[in-house]
Design an enzyme around this catalytic site. Structure first.
Site, short mmCIF file in Angstrom:
data_model
loop_
_atom_site.label_atom_id
_atom_site.label_comp_id
_atom_site.label_asym_id
_atom_site.label_seq_id
_atom_site.Cartn_x
_atom_site.Cartn_y
_atom_site.Cartn_z
CB ILE A 60 3.97 1.60 0.49
CG1 ILE A 60 4.68 0.14 0.10
CG2 ILE A 60 4.78 2.76 0.38
CD1 ILE A 60 5.04 0.22 -1.00
CG HIS A 86 10.33 2.91 8.01
ND1 HIS A 86 10.37 1.84 7.00
CD2 HIS A 86 9.31 3.47 7.23
CE1 HIS A 86 9.20 1.82 6.03
NE2 HIS A 86 8.61 2.59 6.44
CG HIS A 105 5.94 7.01 5.74
ND1 HIS A 105 5.77 6.84 4.45
CD2 HIS A 105 6.31 5.88 6.28
CE1 HIS A 105 5.59 5.40 4.00
NE2 HIS A 105 6.18 4.86 5.42
CG ASN A 136 8.82 3.99 2.58
OD1 ASN A 136 9.06 2.90 3.14
ND2 ASN A 136 8.22 4.27 1.49
CG HIS A 182 4.52 2.07 9.08
ND1 HIS A 182 3.74 1.32 8.19
CD2 HIS A 182 5.65 2.53 8.41
CE1 HIS A 182 4.33 1.68 6.96
NE2 HIS A 182 5.47 2.20 7.03
#
Length: 872
Positions: free
Chosen positions: A872, A533, A725, A729, A538
């Site tokens: 997010i 993750h 993602h 997520n 990110h």
């Protein structure tokens, strides 16, 4: 009268003739869509009053057309500038009270033939407050018709800028195709966005720049909060983050100082990268702040009213189905310290004040409340759960270690044929290997280098692990052995002690097997959060956001292709560094590696390969694909046919790739055009040498010398930002919200026969389980965090969705429409597969359909939908 009429007619004719040599004057009307700072935002009230006064004094919002056709030598050969025009009726235009609503203004420009077609607009905000400029539309432009300017940018008072704000029309230009009149403005705008690498960056600035991860520690508060700088060193390589320019800490000049609550939302990111000021994304940001500042302290207070531990699964189930009563004085504390909207989010009322959370999908089906415990579900979640990225083909038995033999010894597996052969549906180990039906979830080599340190210097007590699984005839994975390992010094090298556990269903052996699976899930939870993750989506994507804004003009086709996939990423990453992954942050307090979490992710980044992020390459590398998968016609090369993440992911991957190919091929007709694009080459060079500078010498980077390099690189970037993602997520609450299924920490080792812990396991196994895994406070914290992180915002933008009028080019618009039609087809296929009972891994024993790669989603914790970006 007749002579007079004749003279008038002659005069008109003469005027018409002479008019052929004089420019005719016209007026171009336009409409401007703005979102003002909301009048209910009390910090903006004084600005609203001041702006009204400024309007009366003539300090207005002014706009100036820039010619795309006719340069002006007096303006360094930049486009000729039109006369100033101002927004009309600012004080008389209705300003909506609701956050995010638009205000529409009119503007009139003087235009003549010598000016030509407008290609840009210079805008000056002479007010005291910023506003969000959405669009400018010019009507009835002679020779052109309607021209759109898609702006989507915060505009601060003009005095804040060294150069006035300029916005380009929605035409797309490669650098060499840019009209000469616009080249000066194109280059100047990029210089503004790059900045000069110095000075304090402030709210409202637009500078994109790089920094090392030197902002995670807080040594000024104590040596135990110091953390190593990540990036720039061979020991701790890492992608670069956005520069925030805070001064160094007092204790360590290499460590950047930190912000303090309640100023946490003031961390610098370029203004247009920040969450939309008036949308639900802000609510998410404030929730993250509230978690640290208000909710977690209240959870601590709640835990102090209890025995401080869960004793049974019923205690946990009550969090979701019944709720736990809150003591009266704690209710008063909640009411006094938490805003009403946050009380509704975390502390719910069902006739009485209760601590109650939404029911995770994993346990929604109460016809089989313990389905999550089954071996089938344990194996299925490696294919269709929260972290379906690590399962790989077992090519050698017993499994071997790749740790450095100069440091480690005897790290190969101790699992024997006798441990597993009885569980292979009649096959020998050799037959299962040769038929490619043995797989492994391997958390040995990644954990072992830190295991001694973790067990000695954190509260965790855990193991390195290997899990062997057998592919059954019905397509499901059956775990057949789990090996748990602890380090052991052997002379001057690190060896290990292994213990093998095999499946059992009943009695104390059944609970031992359940604990073994839980220890595996502790490792998998840590790897998921820190690597699958955080690191692999990110962190690795942030340099692409920075480089794209620094090196590619907004009118460049690749900027337009990629920009929607960068929305909100820098902001959520900045918040994560302040609240989640920082020293003593939520991740360190609730996940097994503890204070070594980010340091471990840095070590794993050493093996990161950009090209391996392409799903077909990843599946081949893990041995899941038996050969290259070049199209959907090659799906039969999947060794696990019913692999929901791979099957759905490949459909999405090739849809993205086809869209990118159609788009890029329109602008780059030859490989030479790729080679000779100076912005593109500067972009790729900066990505490799600066953004991922610690990996700059890796041979696998595409050379960006042909169209195929460009297509593959852009496809990977979009895949990471969107589907990859989404897959790791938005299932966090569905699978991890019920924390016994995916504990994030283990606090005691496995009970051994003959010990008091083993006797306790025989008497009260549920109590032992909860004393061994995450504590009550840690579990409640994880629930609240993953609930927030699993939300889809009301303003979510899903894969394929774009701002209207984003380009004028017909072929890319048609390709975009085709991409969206393909995504809609994929949605239908996913829904059909999820009701196909032959595909047992689609819903599993827990009856949770795999929808994480369903392109569109729903507001809230839907477990469905692929946003365009890591928001997010």
């Amino acid at each position: 009268m007749i002579l007079g009429n004749l003279a008038s007619s002659v005069g008109n004719v003469v005027g018409d003739i002479t008019g052929l040599n004089k420019p005719s004057k016209n007026t171009i009307t336009g409409s401007v869509v703005i979102v003002k700072k909301n009048v209910l935002d009390f910090t903006a009230v004084h600005s609203t009053v001041a702006d009204s006064l400024f309007e009366l004094l003539g300090n207005q919002v002014s706009l100036q057309l820039v010619s795309a056709e006719n340069p002006d030598p007096a303006n360094d050969n930049g486009g000729k500038l039109g006369k100033l025009a101002t927004l009309e009726y600012w004080n008389l235009t209705y300003t909506p009270l609701l956050a995010g609503d638009d205000s529409l203004y009119k503007v009139s420009f003087e235009w003549d033939e010598e000016f030509g077609i407008p290609g840009a607009i210079i805008l000056r905000n002479n007010h005291t407050a910023e506003f969000f400029l959405k669009t400018i539309t010019l009507e009835n432009v002679p020779g052109e018709g309607r021209i759109h300017f898609v702006c989507n940018s915060w505009v601060y008072p003009d005095r804040r800028y060294k150069k006035p704000r300029i916005f380009f029309s929605n035409k797309t230009y490669l650098p060499h195709e840019t009209p000469a009149a616009l080249r000066k403005f194109r280059e100047e705008e990029l210089q503004v966005l790059r900045g000069d690498g110095t000075g304090q960056l402030k709210t409202g600035d637009r500078v994109y720049d790089y920094a090392l991860y030197n902002d995670l520690g807080d040594p000024d508060k104590g040596a135990d909060l110091a953390r190593p700088v990540l990036g720039g060193l061979a020991q701790y390589p890492y992608p670069r983050r956005g520069r925030t320019s805070r001064p160094p800490s007092k204790t360590d000049p290499k460590t950047e100082s930190r912000l303090f609550l309640p100023n946490i939302l003031n961390i610098y990111v370029p203004r247009d990268e920040q969450f939309a000021h008036l949308k639900l994304s802000d609510f998410i940001a404030y929730n993250l702040k509230g978690l640290v500042n208000q909710i977690i302290p209240l959870l601590e207070a709640f835990v102090n009213y209890t025995p401080n531990e869960f004793d049974s699964f019923k205690d946990v189930d009550n969090l979701f189905f019944s709720g736990l009563p809150l003591p009266t004085d704690l209710i008063n504390q909640v009411a006094n310290n938490i805003p009403l909207e946050m009380m509704g989010e975390f502390f719910r009322s069902d006739g009485q004040q209760l601590l109650k959370f939404p029911v995770p999908k994993l346990i929604e089906d109460r016809s089989n409340p313990f389905a999550w415990r089954t071996d089938e579900e344990f194996g299925r979640e490696m294919l269709a759960g929260l972290n379906p990225l690590l399962i790989q083909l077992l090519k050698e038995f017993p499994p071997v270690s790749n740790l450095d033999p100069r440091v480690y010894v005897n790290q190969n597996s101790s699992i024997t044929k006798q441990d597993i052969e009885y569980n292979l549906d009649g096959l020998t180990v050799e037959e299962a290997l040769s038929s490619k039906r043995l797989f492994i979830l391997d958390h040995h080599d990644t954990i072992m280098p830190y295991l001694q340190t973790i067990n000695e210097y954190t509260e965790a007590k855990t193991y390195a692990s290997r899990t062997i699984l057998f592919l059954r005839g019905d397509g499901t994975l059956k775990p057949v052995a789990i090996e748990l390992s602890l380090p052991k010094m052997e002379e001057d090298k690190i060896g290990c002690v292994n213990k093998v556990y095999t499946p059992a269903e009943h009695g104390v052996e059944g609970w031992i097997w359940m604990l073994a699976k839980a220890f595996v899930n502790v490792n998998d939870s840590g790897h998921h959060q820190l690597v699958s993750h955080w690191l692999n989506t990110h962190a690795v994507l942030e340099p692409f956001v920075i480089a794209t804004n620094r090196q590619l003009s907004v009118v460049h086709p690749i900027y337009k292709l990629l920009h929607p996939h960068f929305r909100d990423t820098m902001t959520i990453n900045a918040l994560a560094r302040e609240l989640l992954i920082n020293a003593n942050g939520i991740i360190e307090r609730t996940f097994c590696p503890g204070k070594y979490s980010l340091e471990m992710s840095s070590v794993i980044y050493k093996s990161w390969n950009f090209m391996d992020q392409a799903l077909p390459n990843d599946l081949k590398k893990r041995g899941i694909a038996d050969g290259d998968i070049k199209s959907l016609d090659d799906l039969d090369r999947l060794l696990i046919k019913d692999y929901p993440y791979a099957v759905d992911g490949l459909k999405i991957w090739f849809a993205i790739e086809n869209w990118v190919r159609d788009y890029c091929s329109f602008y780059y007709k030859t490989d030479e055009m790729v080679q000779r694009d100076p912005e593109l080459q500067a972009w790729w060079k900066e990505l490799r040498e600066v953004g991922h500078g610690d990996k700059k010498d890796e041979p696998w980077w595409p050379k960006m010398q042909n169209l195929e390099d460009l297509i593959q690189s852009c496809t990977i970037i979009i895949w990471i930002a969107s589907a990859l993602h989404a897959a790791v997520n938005y299932g966090q609450y569905a699978f991890g919200g019920y924390f016994p299924n995916r504990p994030t920490l283990s606090r005691r080792f496995m009970p051994e026969k003959g010990t008091p812990e083993y006797a306790e396991l025989e008497k009260n196994p549920e109590k032992v389980f909860f004393r061994t895994m995450s504590s009550q406070l840690q579990s409640l914290t994880v629930i609240t965090v993953v609930e927030t992180l699993s939300n889809h915002a009301s303003d979510e933008v899903y894969l394929g969705q774009r701002t209207p009028n984003w380009t004028t080019d017909a072929v890319p618009l048609q390709a975009s429409d085709a991409f969206n039609r393909r995504l809609a087809e994929i949605e239908g296929v996913i829904l059909k597969m999820n009701i196909d009972k032959k595909l047992k891994n689609r819903i599993g024993p827990v009856n949770v359909p795999y929808n994480l790669l369903h392109p569109t989603g729903e507001i809230g914790i839907s477990g469905k939908g692929i946003p365009n970006s890591i928001s997010i």
